[in-house]
Design a protein around this motif. Structure first.
Motif: not given
Length: 324
Positions: A106-114, A134-145
């Motif tokens: 999981l991401g922070g505080q039980l959120f999904s995105a990494m 997102e420019g300076d950073y990227v987002v994986v839709k779910h940390a479990a991925l």
């Protein structure tokens, strides 16, 4: 796989992986489910199939070239890089939990995105993991991925064995010279549930995994490159930061720094820079948040770039060690 037929049923399961349809009935085709059966098997056959392979692995990895303690994001990233580049090395991963992956499900505080700050996205490219840029950073839709992908790729390597639900209780050490310095020669292991219950029962002695490159008398074999330990056990906790806490009792020149307050911009780069070979005790490397606990670095919070990159940096140092 085009077709699987049970031994005792006329029902046929036709699975076409290349053209999976939306409906389960289009994938699994059978005229009548009422006579469906699996191939008969004895319960003892299942037991022997599991235990025989596990004990073969215990025998094979009783001496390993690389022992990675902790199968979180940094440990798995390191294992991936080492195994991919050196298929000749035996890599044993020791994970105290039943489920590997550490806190990267999981991401922070039980959120999904990494969230991963660049340039950690280059590792995602190598793993073929999609993300939003997102420019300076990227987002994986779910940390479990991320975690499931790197875990599956690591476990596919024939030179890697994951021993989960196994805890490291101590280091095997050897004296070096006359100044009191020691070098690590392996790890002391036990079932995690046994390690947690030592105070509840009589003594349950452990097992060991020894590093390669040592002779029967415990001295190094001058004709072979010695194996290494990479510890990635994360934050301080019941099994967290284990090697860091053990190191300070072995190396009188090192004190446990303790993790400092959250500061993403300083923490991530610092963790990467401090990951790698530990100078005070030979054959030991660190990566991930265990480095923060050992060296007194800031915590980074819910951003995972340093987890992957610190494992990669430690892996590159280990690859250089075996290439020298």
């Amino acid at each position: 796989m085009s077709q699987t037929t049970t031994a005792t049923s006329t029902a046929q399961l036709q699975l076409n992986a290349g053209s999976i349809e939306h409906s389960l009935s289009d994938v699994v085709k059978t005229e009548d489910w009422s006579d469906f059966q699996f191939t008969p098997i004895r319960e003892s056959t299942v037991s022997r199939a599991m235990t025989s392979r596990y004990f073969k692995d215990l025998d094979k990895y009783a001496v390993a070239d690389v022992v990675i303690i902790g199968a979180g994001s940094s440990g798995l990233s390191a294992a991936y890089v080492i195994a991919k580049n050196r298929p000749d090395l035996k890599i044993a991963i020791i994970e105290s939990n039943v489920a590997p992956g550490g806190g990267a499900w999981l991401g922070g505080q039980l959120f999904s995105a990494m969230i991963m700050r660049k340039p950690a996205h280059l590792f995602l490219n190598d793993l073929n993991i999609p993300y939003e840029d997102e420019g300076d950073y990227v987002v994986v839709k779910h940390a479990a991925l991320f975690t499931s992908t790197v875990l599956s790729k690591v476990l596919e390597f024939p030179n890697v064995k994951l021993f989960n639900a196994v805890a490291v209780e101590d280091l095997v050490t050897r004296p070096v010279g006359t100044d009191g310095q020691v070098t690590a020669a392996g790890v002391v292991t036990n079932w995690t549930l046994v390690a947690m219950a030592h105070d509840l029962q009589s003594c349950m002695d452990p097992n060991v995994i020894e590093l390669s490159g040592y002779q029967n008398d415990g001295t190094r074999d001058p004709s072979k490159k010695h194996g290494v330990i990479l510890s990635t056990t994360g934050h301080d906790g019941p099994f967290g930061a284990f090697t860091a806490k053990r190191i300070v009792t072995i190396d009188e020149n090192q004190k446990l720094g303790g993790m400092k307050g959250l500061d993403m911009n300083h923490a991530e780069a610092a963790v990467v820079k401090q990951s790698g070979r530990y100078q005070g005790v030979g054959n030991v490397y660190f990566a991930g948040m265990e480095s923060a606990t050992l060296h007194g670095l800031n915590r980074m919070g819910p951003t995972f770039g340093a987890m992957a990159v610190s494992g990669i940096k430690a892996a590159e140092e280990i690859l250089k060690h075996f290439a020298e």
